[in-house]
Design a protein around this motif. Sequence first.
Motif, PDB file in Angstrom:
ATOM      1  N   PRO A   2       0.806  -1.240   0.000  1.00 33.37           N
ATOM      2  CA  PRO A   2       0.000   0.000   0.000  1.00 33.37           C
ATOM      3  C   PRO A   2       0.829   1.275   0.000  1.00 33.37           C
ATOM      4  CG  PRO A   2      -0.869  -1.577   1.593  1.00 33.37           C
ATOM      5  CD  PRO A   2       0.428  -2.136   1.107  1.00 33.37           C
ATOM      6  N   TYR A   3       2.017   1.234   0.602  1.00 28.34           N
ATOM      7  CA  TYR A   3       2.838   2.450   0.673  1.00 28.34           C
ATOM      8  C   TYR A   3       3.301   2.910  -0.711  1.00 28.34           C
ATOM      9  CZ  TYR A   3       6.272   5.773   2.469  1.00 28.34           C
ATOM     10  OH  TYR A   3       6.970   6.924   2.739  1.00 28.34           O
ATOM     11  N   SER A   4       3.277   2.013  -1.689  1.00 27.59           N
ATOM     12  CA  SER A   4       3.738   2.359  -3.038  1.00 27.59           C
ATOM     13  C   SER A   4       2.613   2.905  -3.916  1.00 27.59           C
ATOM     14  CB  SER A   4       4.342   1.128  -3.717  1.00 27.59           C
ATOM     15  OG  SER A   4       3.342   0.143  -3.950  1.00 27.59           O
ATOM     16  N   TRP A   5       1.467   3.235  -3.336  1.00 31.03           N
ATOM     17  CA  TRP A   5       0.290   3.574  -4.138  1.00 31.03           C
ATOM     18  C   TRP A   5       0.536   4.781  -5.041  1.00 31.03           C
ATOM     19  CZ3 TRP A   5      -2.736   7.889  -4.690  1.00 31.03           C
ATOM     20  CH2 TRP A   5      -2.537   8.926  -3.773  1.00 31.03           C
ATOM     21  N   PHE A   6       1.237   5.802  -4.551  1.00 29.70           N
ATOM     22  CA  PHE A   6       1.418   7.003  -5.358  1.00 29.70           C
ATOM     23  C   PHE A   6       2.344   6.730  -6.536  1.00 29.70           C
ATOM     24  CE2 PHE A   6       2.953  11.265  -6.397  1.00 29.70           C
ATOM     25  CZ  PHE A   6       1.757  11.954  -6.462  1.00 29.70           C
ATOM     26  N   MET A   7       3.379   5.939  -6.313  1.00 26.25           N
ATOM     27  CA  MET A   7       4.279   5.572  -7.391  1.00 26.25           C
ATOM     28  C   MET A   7       3.552   4.742  -8.448  1.00 26.25           C
ATOM     29  SD  MET A   7       7.921   3.590  -7.045  1.00 26.25           S
ATOM     30  CE  MET A   7       8.344   4.634  -5.651  1.00 26.25           C
ATOM     31  N   CYS A   8       2.725   3.783  -7.992  1.00 34.16           N
ATOM     32  CA  CYS A   8       1.969   2.954  -8.938  1.00 34.16           C
ATOM     33  C   CYS A   8       0.910   3.765  -9.670  1.00 34.16           C
ATOM     34  CB  CYS A   8       1.324   1.780  -8.196  1.00 34.16           C
ATOM     35  SG  CYS A   8       2.512   0.617  -7.502  1.00 34.16           S
ATOM     36  N   HIS A   9       0.296   4.715  -8.968  1.00 35.17           N
ATOM     37  CA  HIS A   9      -0.670   5.600  -9.619  1.00 35.17           C
ATOM     38  C   HIS A   9       0.017   6.452 -10.683  1.00 35.17           C
ATOM     39  CE1 HIS A   9      -4.130   8.180 -10.137  1.00 35.17           C
ATOM     40  NE2 HIS A   9      -3.403   9.232  -9.839  1.00 35.17           N
ATOM     41  N   THR A  10       1.256   6.827 -10.434  1.00 37.97           N
ATOM     42  CA  THR A  10       2.030   7.567 -11.432  1.00 37.97           C
ATOM     43  C   THR A  10       2.274   6.716 -12.677  1.00 37.97           C
ATOM     44  OG1 THR A  10       3.138   8.830  -9.680  1.00 37.97           O
ATOM     45  CG2 THR A  10       4.196   8.781 -11.835  1.00 37.97           C
ATOM     46  N   VAL A  11       2.573   5.430 -12.478  1.00 40.18           N
ATOM     47  CA  VAL A  11       2.761   4.518 -13.614  1.00 40.18           C
ATOM     48  C   VAL A  11       1.488   4.443 -14.453  1.00 40.18           C
ATOM     49  CG1 VAL A  11       3.187   2.117 -14.269  1.00 40.18           C
ATOM     50  CG2 VAL A  11       4.535   3.173 -12.453  1.00 40.18           C
ATOM     51  N   MET A  12       0.328   4.304 -13.793  1.00 41.27           N
ATOM     52  CA  MET A  12      -0.946   4.274 -14.520  1.00 41.27           C
ATOM     53  C   MET A  12      -1.155   5.566 -15.302  1.00 41.27           C
ATOM     54  SD  MET A  12      -3.512   2.735 -11.626  1.00 41.27           S
ATOM     55  CE  MET A  12      -3.081   1.306 -10.640  1.00 41.27           C
ATOM     56  N   HIS A  13      -0.860   6.679 -14.650  1.00 40.00           N
ATOM     57  CA  HIS A  13      -1.045   7.986 -15.287  1.00 40.00           C
ATOM     58  C   HIS A  13      -0.146   8.137 -16.515  1.00 40.00           C
ATOM     59  CE1 HIS A  13      -1.642  12.346 -15.551  1.00 40.00           C
ATOM     60  NE2 HIS A  13      -0.338  12.465 -15.639  1.00 40.00           N
ATOM     61  N   LEU A  14       1.089   7.668 -16.412  1.00 39.47           N
ATOM     62  CA  LEU A  14       2.042   7.847 -17.505  1.00 39.47           C
ATOM     63  C   LEU A  14       1.791   6.900 -18.676  1.00 39.47           C
ATOM     64  CD1 LEU A  14       5.384   8.418 -15.563  1.00 39.47           C
ATOM     65  CD2 LEU A  14       3.942  10.116 -16.685  1.00 39.47           C
ATOM     66  N   MET A  15       0.942   5.902 -18.493  1.00 38.16           N
ATOM     67  CA  MET A  15       0.657   4.990 -19.596  1.00 38.16           C
ATOM     68  C   MET A  15      -0.014   5.723 -20.758  1.00 38.16           C
ATOM     69  SD  MET A  15       1.885   1.987 -19.186  1.00 38.16           S
ATOM     70  CE  MET A  15       3.293   2.877 -18.505  1.00 38.16           C
ATOM     71  N   PHE A  16      -0.871   6.677 -20.466  1.00 35.99           N
ATOM     72  CA  PHE A  16      -1.478   7.468 -21.546  1.00 35.99           C
ATOM     73  C   PHE A  16      -0.441   8.395 -22.171  1.00 35.99           C
ATOM     74  CE2 PHE A  16      -3.625  11.294 -23.122  1.00 35.99           C
ATOM     75  CZ  PHE A  16      -4.500  10.737 -24.027  1.00 35.99           C
ATOM     76  N   MET A  17       0.442   8.949 -21.341  1.00 36.99           N
ATOM     77  CA  MET A  17       1.446   9.873 -21.853  1.00 36.99           C
ATOM     78  C   MET A  17       2.422   9.162 -22.791  1.00 36.99           C
ATOM     79  SD  MET A  17       0.029  12.123 -20.230  1.00 36.99           S
ATOM     80  CE  MET A  17      -1.329  11.629 -19.192  1.00 36.99           C
ATOM     81  N   VAL A  18       2.743   7.912 -22.471  1.00 40.92           N
ATOM     82  CA  VAL A  18       3.616   7.122 -23.339  1.00 40.92           C
ATOM     83  C   VAL A  18       2.839   6.569 -24.532  1.00 40.92           C
ATOM     84  CG1 VAL A  18       5.073   5.053 -23.457  1.00 40.92           C
ATOM     85  CG2 VAL A  18       5.150   6.528 -21.432  1.00 40.92           C
ATOM     86  N   GLY A  19       1.589   6.147 -24.291  1.00 43.91           N
ATOM     87  CA  GLY A  19       0.771   5.576 -25.359  1.00 43.91           C
ATOM     88  C   GLY A  19       0.410   6.577 -26.440  1.00 43.91           C
ATOM     89  N   GLY A  20       0.301   7.861 -26.086  1.00 40.53           N
ATOM     90  CA  GLY A  20      -0.060   8.879 -27.069  1.00 40.53           C
ATOM     91  C   GLY A  20       0.925   8.974 -28.224  1.00 40.53           C
ATOM     92  N   PRO A  21       2.221   9.200 -27.969  1.00 44.60           N
ATOM     93  CA  PRO A  21       3.195   9.250 -29.082  1.00 44.60           C
ATOM     94  C   PRO A  21       3.302   7.937 -29.849  1.00 44.60           C
ATOM     95  CG  PRO A  21       4.109  10.240 -27.087  1.00 44.60           C
ATOM     96  CD  PRO A  21       2.827   9.603 -26.688  1.00 44.60           C
ATOM     97  N   VAL A  22       3.211   6.804 -29.135  1.00 46.17           N
ATOM     98  CA  VAL A  22       3.281   5.510 -29.829  1.00 46.17           C
ATOM     99  C   VAL A  22       2.091   5.340 -30.762  1.00 46.17           C
ATOM    100  CG1 VAL A  22       3.287   3.007 -29.521  1.00 46.17           C
ATOM    101  CG2 VAL A  22       4.603   4.449 -27.962  1.00 46.17           C
ATOM    102  N   PHE A  23       0.908   5.741 -30.287  1.00 47.14           N
ATOM    103  CA  PHE A  23      -0.296   5.605 -31.119  1.00 47.14           C
ATOM    104  C   PHE A  23      -0.223   6.520 -32.334  1.00 47.14           C
ATOM    105  CE2 PHE A  23      -4.942   6.507 -31.811  1.00 47.14           C
ATOM    106  CZ  PHE A  23      -5.237   5.260 -32.338  1.00 47.14           C
TER     107      PHE A  23
END
Length: 328
Positions: free
Chosen positions: A105-126
């Motif tokens: 649970p302590y890693s929630w903010f880091m993992c939430h950042t990973v989820m958030h960045l998936m769109f940021m990375v997926g945008g240029p790839v798409f």
Amino acid sequence: MNASEDNQLMEPSELSSQDSNSENNLTISLRAIPSVAEYYENMTAFVSLAIFVASLLTILNICIFSTTVSRMCRHLSKPLLQPSIMMVALYPIISVAALVTILVPYSWFMCHTVMHLMFMVGGPVFRTLLFRYVVSEQNYVKETGGEAVQLNTPPCCCCCFCLPMVVPTKAKLCISRYMVWQMPFWQGSIMLVMNILYYRDINLYHQVMYFFIPFIVCSIVMGAWSLQITVRMITKLRGDYQLRKKMFCLQLVVMLCKLQYLLLYDQLDGIPMGGEYPINHTVYKQTIINILILVEMVLVSMMVQSAYRTPIQVQVDEVNKEKEITRI
């Protein structure tokens, strides 16, 4: 002398300070995130069941991803294969991040950042994948012959209805490319700063977090707007490639992992859950949100598998080669 007599002898100011301290302690016990050792030493049936369900959902998502990639390797040409696999891989990565949040649970903010960045990375790839469907940006300009494109698309359709149609050129496509590519660099820097603040000085994080929101929103809107325009452009030439469905699957990353996350994070505060520290309200809230995301990622992965059934480029190339051989 008992406790009640002690309280009677205390000054009102002392009583009020004691009450405020007890309320603060209660709030801390309900909201604080436990360490890994405390979390597993005080495991409850709910958390154990959640870990089991989350593990199964993550494995299911990885299996869907594996079957989708296996089909892509058989049916896609090399220029389309790598970006297509990267687009499909966004959803199992989000599932793994949600699972890690439940496990630690302590890693929630880091993992939430990973989820958030998936769109940021997926945008240029798409965007790269879209133009590979038409070989390249230069080839698109040649094929369309200077046909004008509308800029009135979501999420800026309400404020851009007065903008004129634009003829795509090399310079304008370059601007469109920068509008998408700014997302991983701009938001990656912001999320890096926010992670450092959260794990080093959480009080300072709560003070400054709202100043970052306008920059994050503007960056997402700018990138999504450019992608929507690009999808509309390529759809005119490759209308049978389900490009809008692929774009919708990419947008679900923001809608489910960012907007839904923030809404549920506040809404669930009004529902009493969990007990005292360490398996408290925050642990229950995070677990429920991430289980929901895991279920949704399985459904989205199935939608992605359907969307990326087209094109079947390798088969098309083989048919064309056979026709050329028969002509010869």
